[in-house]
Enzyme design. Structure first.
Site, PDB file in Angstrom:
ATOM      1  N   MET A   1      -1.076  -3.300   5.040  1.00  0.00           N
ATOM      2  CA  MET A   1      -2.568  -3.404   5.732  1.00  0.00           C
ATOM      3  C   MET A   1      -2.337  -2.778   7.147  1.00  0.00           C
ATOM      4  SD  MET A   1      -3.884  -6.809   4.446  1.00  0.00           S
ATOM      5  CE  MET A   1      -5.480  -6.812   4.989  1.00  0.00           C
ATOM      6  N   CYS A   2      -2.927  -1.904   7.597  1.00  0.00           N
ATOM      7  CA  CYS A   2      -2.690  -1.173   8.831  1.00  0.00           C
ATOM      8  C   CYS A   2      -3.912  -0.647   9.516  1.00  0.00           C
ATOM      9  CB  CYS A   2      -1.886   0.357   8.604  1.00  0.00           C
ATOM     10  SG  CYS A   2      -0.206  -0.270   7.438  1.00  0.00           S
ATOM     11  N   THR A   3      -3.890  -0.303  10.713  1.00  0.00           N
ATOM     12  CA  THR A   3      -4.953   0.469  11.340  1.00  0.00           C
ATOM     13  C   THR A   3      -4.248   1.754  11.967  1.00  0.00           C
ATOM     14  OG1 THR A   3      -5.936  -1.690  12.047  1.00  0.00           O
ATOM     15  CG2 THR A   3      -6.317   0.148  13.391  1.00  0.00           C
TER      16      THR A   3
END
Length: 398
Positions: free
Chosen positions: A145-147
């Site tokens: 899960m990343c930005t």
């Protein structure tokens, strides 16, 4: 697994999230004012720099990872045990891990070269069973899960930055208010310089024992990050099909590394990421070396679902991707997209830079309990910087 066992697992995960939210001492959306003056990194959110290792692509694949594995084997064994603990929580009989140890190695002949030989080398040096090393590599296809941000300044200069968030629902530690796997990954996070003929081919940030790529840059040419995409036709289905013998699709981490190694331009990389069939849906965030070269490629397993590119002349000077389709609202408990957009707009195109990109990625909930590291990439300027991160309380659990 019986229904009661499944229910217990779901309740345990929900309890972990509830604990994280309670300790955050805030209500949704857990936002704070956009940070300023956080670069150069210091203070309680900064854990340190990642070590650099050279991966010599001129060596036989079996030998390429020996130095990394030798140095970081203790941390790698800890993470592999974490994965086993999660699996055994769902299958207390131990049958799944027994199948991993006994059956997964027999499937390695179906992996593309050179990944099979690299995995064998890592297993032998670390002393970890080959099946568990393979399952460790599968693990990254499912929990990322990343930005990711690509932004262009008024002069047409591109900045690609990302927070790597990893480990959701993988063991909440109530004693220090952290995710167990997230914390343990920080000890095996590494920067890698992939070389041929003593020349850098590409740079990447990864975890010891993982032979794919999730974050990387081909100096002077392009930058690339991977974010997980949650869909019903997801990675679990692709992996199941692979186990059942349908092996015409590519592991996304392997594809990322192949693109970083072999693509010769932004357009070349874009075509490879659009056209290759993959095991799991994903978002590929690709940046180039000139104005307008930045995009989010939203992938289904077999085809492209969406393509969204910078258009600075029309006012689209940045693209942002977290883990949700841009045309849909993010999950209300996990809205990192809107705070990122808010901070970018407050920063303005005139002031976007490596420094202000780090400020944005230091703002909660963009920075959260799952954040392992922050990467700053400037392809035209040949800048590649990575910093380990912490999210001091109060901080949302993801």
């Amino acid at each position: 697994m019986r229904l009661s066992e499944r229910l217990s697992c779901v309740l345990a995960a929900a309890a972990a999230l509830a604990t994280a939210c309670a300790r955050a001492q805030q209500a949704p959306p857990w936002t704070e004012d956009c940070k300023k003056s956080t670069y150069p990194p210091s203070g309680p959110t900064y854990r340190g720099l990642l070590p650099w290792y050279t991966i010599n692509l001129d060596l036989p694949p079996y030998k390429r990872w020996q130095e990394v594995t030798t140095v970081l084997s203790p941390g790698l064994r800890t993470i592999v045990q974490n994965v086993k603990d999660v699996v055994n929580a769902f299958s207390p009989t131990g049958r799944i891990m027994k199948m991993v140890d006994e059956r997964l190695p027999s499937m390695l002949g179906n992996l593309p070269w050179p990944f099979e030989e690299e995995l064998k080398g890592i297993a032998d040096v670390s002393g970890i069973p080959l099946g568990e090393i393979l399952s460790f590599n599968i693990f990254y296809e499912l929990f990322t899960m990343c930005t990711s941000i690509i932004a262009e300044d008024k002069k047409g200069h591109l900045f690609h930055s990302r927070n790597m968030d990893f480990g959701i629902f993988l063991g909440w530690n109530i004693n220090n208010n952290t995710w167990t796997v997230t914390e343990n990954l920080k000890s095996i996070s590494v920067n890698l310089d992939f070389q041929k003929n003593n020349q850098t081919v590409f740079k990447a940030t990864s975890f010891a024992g993982y032979v794919g790529s999730l974050t990387g840059m081909k100096p002077g040419i392009f930058s690339l990050t991977l974010n997980e995409r949650f869909t019903l036709n997801g990675g679990y289905l692709g992996i199941l099909e692979w186990f059942l013998g349908r092996r015409d699709d590519t592991w996304i981490g392997f594809l990322m590394r192949s693109v970083l190694e072999n693509a010769t331009s932004y357009e070349d990389a874009k075509n490879m990421l659009i056209k290759t069939k993959i095991l799991a849906p994903a978002y590929f965030i690709l940046g180039g070396n000139k104005s307008g070269q930045g995009c989010v490629i939203t992938r289904d397993r077999k085809s492209i679902a969406d393509f969204y590119e910078l258009k600075p002349k029309e006012g689209r000077w940045f693209v942002v991707e977290t883990n949700y389709d841009r045309w849909k609202a993010p999950f209300f408990l996990d809205d990192r997209r809107n705070p990122t957009i808010t901070c970018l707009n407050q920063t303005t195109q005139e002031n976007i830079s490596k420094t202000t990109s780090y400020d944005i990625l230091s703002t909660k909930p963009i920075l959260n309990k799952l954040t392992v590291y922050t990467t700053l990439m400037d392809v035209p300027g040949n800048v590649y910087e990575v910093y380990l991160r912490d999210c001091p309380d109060p901080c949302i659990g993801w």
